[in-house]
Design a protein around this motif. Structure first.
Motif, mmCIF file in Angstrom:
data_model
loop_
_atom_site.group_PDB
_atom_site.id
_atom_site.type_symbol
_atom_site.label_atom_id
_atom_site.label_comp_id
_atom_site.label_asym_id
_atom_site.label_seq_id
_atom_site.Cartn_x
_atom_site.Cartn_y
_atom_site.Cartn_z
ATOM 1 N N ASP A 26 44.000 39.553 23.730
ATOM 2 C CA ASP A 26 42.855 38.639 23.680
ATOM 3 C C ASP A 26 41.965 38.873 24.887
ATOM 4 O O ASP A 26 42.441 39.226 25.970
ATOM 5 C CB ASP A 26 43.338 37.178 23.680
ATOM 6 C CG ASP A 26 44.011 36.787 22.378
ATOM 7 O OD1 ASP A 26 43.867 37.529 21.386
ATOM 8 O OD2 ASP A 26 44.697 35.752 22.364
ATOM 9 N N LYS A 27 40.653 38.658 24.716
ATOM 10 C CA LYS A 27 39.714 38.909 25.813
ATOM 11 C C LYS A 27 39.770 37.828 26.890
ATOM 12 O O LYS A 27 39.613 38.102 28.065
ATOM 13 C CB LYS A 27 38.280 38.996 25.261
ATOM 14 C CG LYS A 27 38.055 40.157 24.300
ATOM 15 C CD LYS A 27 38.265 41.483 24.968
ATOM 16 C CE LYS A 27 37.971 42.642 24.037
ATOM 17 N NZ LYS A 27 38.333 43.942 24.605
ATOM 18 N N GLY A 28 39.961 36.594 26.489
ATOM 19 C CA GLY A 28 39.883 35.489 27.429
ATOM 20 C C GLY A 28 41.050 35.417 28.385
ATOM 21 O O GLY A 28 42.210 35.381 27.966
ATOM 22 N N GLY A 29 40.768 35.386 29.696
ATOM 23 C CA GLY A 29 41.778 35.154 30.709
ATOM 24 C C GLY A 29 42.812 36.256 30.867
ATOM 25 O O GLY A 29 43.881 36.037 31.426
ATOM 26 N N THR A 30 42.504 37.485 30.385
ATOM 27 C CA THR A 30 43.510 38.553 30.431
ATOM 28 C C THR A 30 43.191 39.625 31.468
ATOM 29 O O THR A 30 43.904 40.607 31.572
ATOM 30 C CB THR A 30 43.631 39.237 29.049
ATOM 31 O OG1 THR A 30 42.350 39.778 28.682
ATOM 32 C CG2 THR A 30 44.086 38.243 28.014
ATOM 33 N N MET A 31 42.123 39.458 32.227
ATOM 34 C CA MET A 31 41.780 40.444 33.252
ATOM 35 C C MET A 31 42.607 40.229 34.518
ATOM 36 O O MET A 31 43.368 39.281 34.625
ATOM 37 C CB MET A 31 40.279 40.348 33.568
ATOM 38 C CG MET A 31 39.397 40.865 32.458
ATOM 39 S SD MET A 31 37.645 40.836 32.879
ATOM 40 C CE MET A 31 37.254 39.143 32.504
ATOM 41 N N ARG A 32 42.418 41.129 35.461
ATOM 42 C CA ARG A 32 43.000 40.926 36.791
ATOM 43 C C ARG A 32 42.078 39.948 37.514
ATOM 44 O O ARG A 32 40.992 40.307 37.956
ATOM 45 C CB ARG A 32 43.086 42.260 37.536
ATOM 46 C CG ARG A 32 43.839 42.178 38.864
ATOM 47 C CD ARG A 32 43.992 43.563 39.468
ATOM 48 N NE ARG A 32 44.765 43.536 40.701
ATOM 49 C CZ ARG A 32 44.344 44.043 41.863
ATOM 50 N NH1 ARG A 32 43.146 44.599 41.952
ATOM 51 N NH2 ARG A 32 45.101 43.983 42.936
ATOM 52 N N LEU A 33 42.526 38.708 37.593
ATOM 53 C CA LEU A 33 41.665 37.621 38.050
ATOM 54 C C LEU A 33 42.196 36.980 39.325
ATOM 55 O O LEU A 33 43.406 36.820 39.497
ATOM 56 C CB LEU A 33 41.557 36.535 36.965
ATOM 57 C CG LEU A 33 40.831 36.912 35.675
ATOM 58 C CD1 LEU A 33 41.114 35.885 34.580
ATOM 59 C CD2 LEU A 33 39.331 36.997 35.913
ATOM 60 N N GLY A 34 41.271 36.608 40.200
ATOM 61 C CA GLY A 34 41.637 35.837 41.375
ATOM 62 C C GLY A 34 41.793 36.686 42.628
ATOM 63 O O GLY A 34 41.366 37.836 42.701
ATOM 64 N N SER A 35 42.423 36.105 43.623
ATOM 65 C CA SER A 35 42.495 36.705 44.953
ATOM 66 C C SER A 35 43.689 37.649 45.084
ATOM 67 O O SER A 35 44.814 37.300 44.721
ATOM 68 C CB SER A 35 42.598 35.598 46.005
ATOM 69 O OG SER A 35 42.496 36.127 47.298
ATOM 70 N N TYR A 36 43.406 38.859 45.603
ATOM 71 C CA TYR A 36 44.444 39.855 45.866
ATOM 72 C C TYR A 36 44.203 40.485 47.231
ATOM 73 O O TYR A 36 43.062 40.604 47.684
ATOM 74 C CB TYR A 36 44.436 40.955 44.795
ATOM 75 C CG TYR A 36 44.934 40.501 43.444
ATOM 76 C CD1 TYR A 36 46.275 40.620 43.091
ATOM 77 C CD2 TYR A 36 44.054 39.941 42.517
ATOM 78 C CE1 TYR A 36 46.727 40.207 41.845
ATOM 79 C CE2 TYR A 36 44.498 39.521 41.271
ATOM 80 C CZ TYR A 36 45.835 39.656 40.944
ATOM 81 O OH TYR A 36 46.283 39.234 39.720
ATOM 82 N N ASP A 37 45.292 40.929 47.864
ATOM 83 C CA ASP A 37 45.214 41.587 49.169
ATOM 84 C C ASP A 37 44.821 43.051 49.012
ATOM 85 O O ASP A 37 45.050 43.668 47.968
ATOM 86 C CB ASP A 37 46.561 41.518 49.894
ATOM 87 C CG ASP A 37 46.956 40.093 50.242
ATOM 88 O OD1 ASP A 37 46.044 39.259 50.388
ATOM 89 O OD2 ASP A 37 48.166 39.812 50.345
ATOM 90 N N ALA A 38 44.247 43.602 50.079
ATOM 91 C CA ALA A 38 43.960 45.035 50.148
ATOM 92 C C ALA A 38 44.194 45.512 51.575
ATOM 93 O O ALA A 38 43.996 44.753 52.536
ATOM 94 C CB ALA A 38 42.525 45.322 49.719
#
Length: 547
Positions: free
Chosen positions: A438-450
């Motif tokens: 599904d398209k909704g809410g399935t991405m890499r979302l939010g805060s991540y470290d680098a």
């Protein structure tokens, strides 16, 4: 326990409820209070994540991965309080929750109705975290009278009745149209809007009236009389040259004092507005100007890039220059040479987006910036297009492209330098995705470290080698091409802590060419510009001196 301020709108939409809410939050902070702002939207989408930018403007992403309305960006920029998943809700999300409960049998066989089940769910949402702050500001999307907004209006009516007397107030934003032919400011639309509000059991304590100019005393008294508010609670919201003057303008009109009076808070703490006076001074007294081209595909609607627009303004404030932004349609370069359109700019920004349309133009914009040594900032898709440009024109991978576009076409046309992100680490767990999810809410979302490479341009910009940024993407640059690209001079200067996902690229031999997979614009504020935008505008300022 928090006091609650409910902000509603009438007459027409797009009057600036979000801005008024954000400015009020900033004013309450200036008096020493803590605040949190949230948005209740009547549309049936679960969230704006699957909406076209032409429909709803940009999607604002929070640290905890919520895809929200762009008004939450205003809230963060004005208050500095990081928004979270519990600060945005839609009718779709409310109804989904109610129906999930019904399927589980949580309602013990009862007939599910808008009242009380839907309104109770809305009230539960409003009450989240009420013990964390002094004031909770809740903006209701749409305008009074909209059929889809009725459950929210009923919910806040019930909520105010449930709370102790004096814990909730209502602020109503309306339009005072000026009729040029008669030279009159008309109050009747506002009167009708308040009448509509009162018919569903809500009475405004404060009226905020959007107008082109000041409200004459006669009209102010008329509004107070017919709308049953005090004359000092009729607040003029005049057109401003900059939204960052709003806290000062609303303070001059007495908005914050009217709110404290409505709650009976006396004596009111005195405000400290030095922060906003400094912001206004930087906006209105620049010491130069730089021209930045934003090469994108949603250029017909500036709200599609709202946070980028504001982050560039913040970068200008930090460098004491005015940033003159011009929107350039990336599709134009599918047919034409970009040089005549980009030669007059001091810097080029290529923002994020979805789909293949306009991407060849973005690749050409990245090539122009690389070869002409023009400062470049690529965000999300803008980074991916810069990598594809490098692969095609420097590394010799003539068929380099993105798996995203092959997926759309249904056949393999490209060497997939950018691929569909199938798994990544979030906290201590592994997240997995398939291309047909599904398209909704399935991405890499939010805060991540680098983790940044020591000595790189981006490490210099941040002043550290460890950062945390917000993401919203489902395609990623493939590391199997890293060695080949780095041998050509494209440094992978930022990686995920486990070293698997490229976060930042930059050209070693370029004055300022940086591409980032995340969205730095989401964390920029007028009183705390994001380092990347501050550095980008600084590079543009230096470039302007060479012209």
């Amino acid at each position: 326990m928090a006091r609650f301020i409910f902000i509603t709108g009438g007459v027409v939409s797009s009057l600036g409820k979000g801005l008024a809410s954000a400015a009020l939050g900033a004013l309450l902070q200036s008096r020493g209070f803590t605040v949190r702002l949230r948005k209740l939207d009547p549309y049936l989408n679960v969230d704006p994540g699957t909406m076209s930018p032409f429909e709803h403007g940009e999607v604002f992403v929070t640290d905890d991965g919520a895809e929200t309305d762009l008004d939450l960006g205003h809230y963060e920029r004005f208050t500095g309080v990081a928004a979270r998943n519990s600060d945005s809700v839609s009718s779709g999300r409310i109804y989904s929750t109610v129906l999930e409960k019904e399927r589980r049998g949580d309602y013990l066989g009862k007939t599910i109705q808008v009242i009380p089940h839907v309104t109770n769910q809305i009230k539960e949402f409003i009450d989240i975290g009420d013990d964390e702050v002094d004031f909770m500001l809740c903006e209701i999307g749409g305008t009074v009278g909209d059929i889809e907004g009725l459950p929210f209006f009923e919910a806040i009516r019930q909520f105010a009745n449930d709370k102790p007397r004096g814990d909730c107030i209502f602020m109503h934003l309306t339009l005072l149209p000026f009729i040029k032919a008669s030279g009159e400011l008309k109050t009747k639309p506002t009167q009708h809007s308040v009448k509509e509000l009162r018919s569903i059991g809500l009475a405004p304590d404060i009226l905020v009236c959007r107008s082109e100019g000041p409200i004459p005393e006669k009209e102010r008294e008329k509004l107070a009389l017919f709308c049953n508010v005090r004359p000092e609670s009729v607040i003029a919201a005049q057109d401003l040259k900059s939204i960052y003057e709003a806290p000062l303008a609303y303070h001059r009109e007495g908005m914050d004092q009217a709110v404290l009076d409505a709650f009976g808070i006396t004596p009111a703490p005195q405000p400290n507005l030095k922060r906003w006076e400094d912001v206004a001074d930087r906006v209105y007294n620049p010491e130069g100007e730089v021209k930045v081209a934003i090469v994108g595909k949603y250029t017909q609607l500036e709200d599609a890039y709202k946070s980028i627009n504001e982050a560039l303004t913040h970068g200008g404030m930090a460098n004491r220059v005015k940033v003159k932004i011009e929107w350039v349609d990336a599709e134009l370069f599918d047919r034409e040479d970009p040089a005549p359109h980009l030669e007059g700019f001091h810097a080029i920004l290529v923002p994020g987006g979805f789909g293949e349309r306009g991407t060849e133009g973005k690749i050409k914009a990245a090539e122009f910036a690389r070869t002409r040594k023009v400062p470049y900032l690529g965000i999300c898709l803008g980074m991916q297009m810069a990598v594809i440009e490098a692969a095609r024109n420097v590394a010799g991978l003539a068929d380099a492209g993105s798996e995203e576009f092959d997926h759309e076409a249904g056949k393999k046309r490209f060497e997939p330098v950018v691929y569909h992100l199938k798994e990544w680490v979030q906290g201590n767990a592994k997240v997995q995705r398939k291309a047909d999810d599904d398209k909704g809410g399935t991405m890499r979302l939010g805060s991540y470290d680098a983790t940044l490479v020591e000595g790189s341009k981006v490490a210099e910009v941040y002043g550290t080698t460890s950062i945390e940024e917000r993401h919203r993407h489902r395609y990623e640059v493939d590391t199997k091409y890293r060695k080949q690209l780095e041998e050509c001079g494209l440094l992978f200067s930022g990686m995920s802590p486990d070293g698997t996902l490229p976060e930042i690229v930059e050209w070693r031999d370029h004055p300022w060419f940086i591409g980032v997979q995340f969205h730095p614009e989401l964390k920029s504020k007028p009183f705390a510009p994001h380092p990347l935008f501050e550095g980008f505008v600084k590079a543009a300022k230096e470039a302007s001196r060479l012209v």
